[in-house]
Design an enzyme around this catalytic site. Structure first.
Site, PDB file in Angstrom:
ATOM      1  N   HIS A 162       2.085   3.128   5.888  1.00  0.00           N
ATOM      2  CA  HIS A 162       1.293   3.228   4.896  1.00  0.00           C
ATOM      3  C   HIS A 162       0.165   2.174   4.809  1.00  0.00           C
ATOM      4  O   HIS A 162       0.271   1.287   5.384  1.00  0.00           O
ATOM      5  CB  HIS A 162       2.332   2.700   3.680  1.00  0.00           C
ATOM      6  N   GLU A 165      -0.165  -0.925   3.372  1.00  0.00           N
ATOM      7  CA  GLU A 165       0.766  -1.933   3.645  1.00  0.00           C
ATOM      8  C   GLU A 165       0.477  -2.543   5.160  1.00  0.00           C
ATOM      9  O   GLU A 165       1.300  -3.030   6.014  1.00  0.00           O
ATOM     10  CB  GLU A 165       2.152  -1.412   3.823  1.00  0.00           C
ATOM     11  N   HIS A 305       7.514  -1.987   6.380  1.00  0.00           N
ATOM     12  CA  HIS A 305       6.833  -1.441   5.312  1.00  0.00           C
ATOM     13  C   HIS A 305       6.810  -3.021   4.512  1.00  0.00           C
ATOM     14  O   HIS A 305       7.240  -4.044   4.564  1.00  0.00           O
ATOM     15  CB  HIS A 305       7.599  -0.610   4.584  1.00  0.00           C
ATOM     16  N   GLU A 364      11.577  -3.765   4.064  1.00  0.00           N
ATOM     17  CA  GLU A 364      10.450  -3.928   2.926  1.00  0.00           C
ATOM     18  C   GLU A 364      10.143  -5.495   3.111  1.00  0.00           C
ATOM     19  O   GLU A 364      10.603  -6.321   2.257  1.00  0.00           O
ATOM     20  CB  GLU A 364      10.877  -3.267   1.601  1.00  0.00           C
TER      21      GLU A 364
END
Length: 393
Positions: A162, A165, A305, A364
């Site tokens: 992404h 990110e 991420h 994450e």
């Protein structure tokens, strides 16, 4: 550092002379027959660079070598035309210098060019690391796949699926740098001795899956697609919320793991985030990452991420028992929460677990709103490095 073979030299001797593991010297010279060296042949010595010194009053090769914990022969090897008994003030000599510092500085905006520059510098110092292209982006930028180790047991780690990110890219690059540094300097990472890992596990790292998107977030739109991306961004020139690739497709919603279900509840047209495309694997970046997995027999996969300080490790009950063991280890070394299932489909790790029944993780990193501030870098790296080194064991 490049040296040239003298009569009687061997790679084993260079390993002893520079205190570098023999396997790293052998792997830094893949075109060389390690058992038959030719006089004058160029050899790459990893973990060293060359500095130049002007001879000063009182200098001798013995003093210069002793100050750097080197053998005098290391200086003789790099200065074949210098008579050590007739040094003259002002004369230039080449000094082999062990690299003991980090090359990657991740605490700054980290676009594709900065990543490539750091990659080139790492490859120059650590030629046993290998680089290939896993594919190309929409705008033709390479998706670099860096390899460390030669084992058939392979672990895949990727970052910046992404665009906003992008901090995950310097996190991964910093880890690669620390891993390389540890191999040539014999230090442990998080208590783990790394040289045995080099022989046991081959690391495949794709530090920037969406280079077009990262460049868009950090540098603004290129002229060739400026009108299109501004239109997709609803007329705004603020791209800080952009997660997608340059065509407005969310690359981590592109994989054939219940893609149809995800497509029904997500945007139906290109957008700054969440549009899964008109079909699975419609984008060159997602195709490249799928092909990478199909071509290699990866033992496990980690996708970096942001954000949430948690990681997802299951998918539809298809994950193997090993996944839970790894999840518990990752939680212990990072302090992150291990979440087995989450209401999401068509992600890279989802598809990996579904297709290969092997451990896959979406991690994450950090906490807050994307893009995370670079001030979180050290804290994020502390958690990430523990998980990354554990993944190689």
């Amino acid at each position: 550092m490049e040296i040239h073979v003298r009569r009687g030299d061997t790679l084993w001797y260079y390993s002893q002379l520079f205190d570098i593991p023999l396997v790293l010297i052998v792997d830094s010279n893949p075109e060389i027959n390690p058992n038959v060296l030719d006089q004058g042949q160029a050899i790459q010595i990893p973990g060293f660079t060359v500095t130049t010194r002007m001879i000063q009053k009182g200098d001798s090769f013995w003093k210069l070598a002793s100050a750097r914990r080197l053998s005098v022969d290391a200086l003789l090897l790099l200065n074949p035309n210098v008579n050590p008994n007739q040094l003259q003030i002002g004369q230039k000599v080449r000094i082999p210098t062990r690299v003991t510092w980090l090359i990657v500085n991740g605490k700054q905006p980290y676009d594709f060019q900065r990543m490539t520059n750091d990659m080139n510098r790492l490859l120059a110092v650590y030629p046993f690391m290998r680089r290939r292209e896993a594919g190309k982006s929409v705008l033709g930028l390479p998706l670099y796949d860096l390899r460390i180790g030669k084992s058939n047991r392979k672990v895949q780690v990727n970052a910046s699926f992404h665009a906003n990110e992008w901090i995950t890219t310097p996190i991964l690059m910093r880890f690669l740098n620390e891993y390389l540094l540890s191999l040539t300097n014999y230090f442990a990472i998080k208590g783990v001795t790394t040289l045995p890992l080099y022989g046991r596990t081959q690391l495949s790292a794709v530090p920037m899956v969406d280079p077009d998107g990262v460049n868009l977030v950090l540098n603004g739109p290129p002229a060739s697609v400026k009108e299109e991306v501004i239109a997709i961004n609803k007329g705004s020139t603020d791209f800080s919320g952009w997660k997608a690739n340059i065509r407005g497709v969310d690359l981590n919603k592109q994989f054939p793991a219940n893609w149809e279900f995800e497509a029904k509840r997500k945007p139906k047209a290109p957008a700054s985030r969440d549009f899964p495309g008109d079909a699975p694997l419609s984008e060159p970046e997602s195709k490249a990452m799928a092909n990478l997995v199909r071509q290699e027999s990866f033992a496990r996969l980690l996708a970096l991420h942001t954000q949430g300080e948690e990681f997802y490790w299951g998918y539809e009950g298809l994950e193997p028992p090993e996944s839970e063991t790894l999840a518990n280890q990752f939680a212990r070394v990072s302090g992150y929460e291990a979440v087995r299932y989450v209401d999401s489909h068509s992600g890279y790790k989802d598809w990996f677990i579904q297709e290969f029944r092997r451990p896959g993780f979406t991690i994450e990193l950090g906490q807050g709103q994307n893009p995370l501030p670079i001030t979180q870098f050290d804290e994020i790296y502390e958690a990430a490095s523990g998980m990354l080194i554990s993944s190689l064991i």
